[in-house]
Design a protein around this motif. Structure first.
Motif, short mmCIF file in Angstrom:
data_model
loop_
_atom_site.label_atom_id
_atom_site.label_comp_id
_atom_site.label_asym_id
_atom_site.label_seq_id
_atom_site.Cartn_x
_atom_site.Cartn_y
_atom_site.Cartn_z
N TRP A 183 0.82 -1.21 0.00
CA TRP A 183 0.00 0.00 0.00
C TRP A 183 0.86 1.27 0.00
O TRP A 183 0.49 2.25 -0.63
N LEU A 228 -2.65 7.34 -4.37
CA LEU A 228 -3.94 7.51 -5.03
C LEU A 228 -4.18 8.97 -5.41
O LEU A 228 -4.83 9.24 -6.43
N GLU A 229 -3.66 9.88 -4.64
CA GLU A 229 -3.83 11.30 -4.94
C GLU A 229 -3.12 11.68 -6.24
O GLU A 229 -3.68 12.39 -7.08
N LYS A 267 -2.24 9.44 -8.43
CA LYS A 267 -2.63 8.41 -9.38
C LYS A 267 -1.42 7.69 -9.97
O LYS A 267 -1.28 7.53 -11.19
N TRP A 293 1.58 4.37 -9.10
CA TRP A 293 2.09 3.24 -8.33
C TRP A 293 3.57 3.16 -8.61
O TRP A 293 3.98 2.97 -9.74
N GLU A 332 -8.65 5.85 -13.42
CA GLU A 332 -9.76 5.90 -12.46
C GLU A 332 -10.28 4.49 -12.18
O GLU A 332 -10.62 4.17 -11.04
N ILE A 381 -7.88 2.76 -9.81
CA ILE A 381 -8.06 3.31 -8.46
C ILE A 381 -9.34 2.75 -7.83
O ILE A 381 -9.35 2.41 -6.64
N ALA A 382 -10.39 2.60 -8.61
CA ALA A 382 -11.63 2.03 -8.09
C ALA A 382 -11.41 0.59 -7.63
O ALA A 382 -11.92 0.18 -6.57
N LEU A 430 -8.52 -0.69 -6.60
CA LEU A 430 -7.71 -0.60 -5.37
C LEU A 430 -8.57 -0.21 -4.17
O LEU A 430 -8.42 -0.77 -3.09
N ASN A 431 -9.47 0.73 -4.37
CA ASN A 431 -10.33 1.16 -3.27
C ASN A 431 -11.29 0.07 -2.81
O ASN A 431 -11.75 0.07 -1.67
N ALA A 432 -11.59 -0.87 -3.70
CA ALA A 432 -12.51 -1.96 -3.36
C ALA A 432 -11.84 -3.13 -2.65
O ALA A 432 -12.51 -4.00 -2.10
N ARG A 436 -8.65 -4.22 3.28
CA ARG A 436 -7.34 -4.10 3.92
C ARG A 436 -7.35 -4.84 5.24
O ARG A 436 -8.35 -4.88 5.94
#
Length: 148
Positions: free
Chosen positions: A16, A21-22, A24, A26, A43, A46-47, A49-51, A54
């Motif tokens: 992580w 993410l800000e 965008k 890796w 995007e 990122i979606a 990754l957010n899903a 953790r």
């Protein structure tokens, strides 16, 4: 893998702390070539990754849920998913080729695609990227090497 063009091991070892993410992006600290590289995140990436759930005090993005360490192999999981989706003979590495092709078909140069994939030479990238001429000419897919 389809959205980033990363290698399987790069994904399995991803942490992580390497993802911003800000911005965008890796940052893969050590790629196959031994050099770090920066992978832009769409995007959609990122979606995804957010899903991802953790785990407390676990630095890895896709750890083994039991050990909280990187998977050594995910062949059986991939094989099950591939068969369920009726994708005969599709390897995980094929997702990297698809990512390269998607980038080329969206107008990115081979130089840019090479940087995203971590290739030191665009000749390697040419083997990965397949131009879909229908995007430009209305016909079917063609090999980028043949188009150059």
């Amino acid at each position: 893998m389809l959205l980033t063009g990363c290698r399987k091991r790069e994904l399995l070892d991803a942490r992580w702390e390497e993802v911003n993410l800000e911005k965008k992006v890796w940052r893969i600290p050590t790629s196959k070539t031994g050099k770090p590289r920066h992978v832009p995140l769409s995007e959609d990436a990122i979606a995804v990754l957010n899903a991802i759930p953790r785990f407390d005090r676990c630095p890895f993005i896709v750890p083994n849920p039991e050990s909280r360490k990187p998977f050594l192999s995910i062949y059986h999981s991939w094989d099950t998913a591939r068969r369920s989706a009726q994708l005969a003979d599709v390897r995980m590495h094929d997702l990297r080729h698809s990512a390269a092709s998607n980038l080329v078909n969206s107008g990115q140069s081979l130089y840019v695609v090479a940087k995203v994939l971590g290739h030191s030479q665009t000749r390697t990238t040419e083997r990965y990227a397949h131009l879909d001429a229908s995007v430009f000419l209305g016909s079917g897919p063609i090999d980028v090497r043949a188009a150059i």
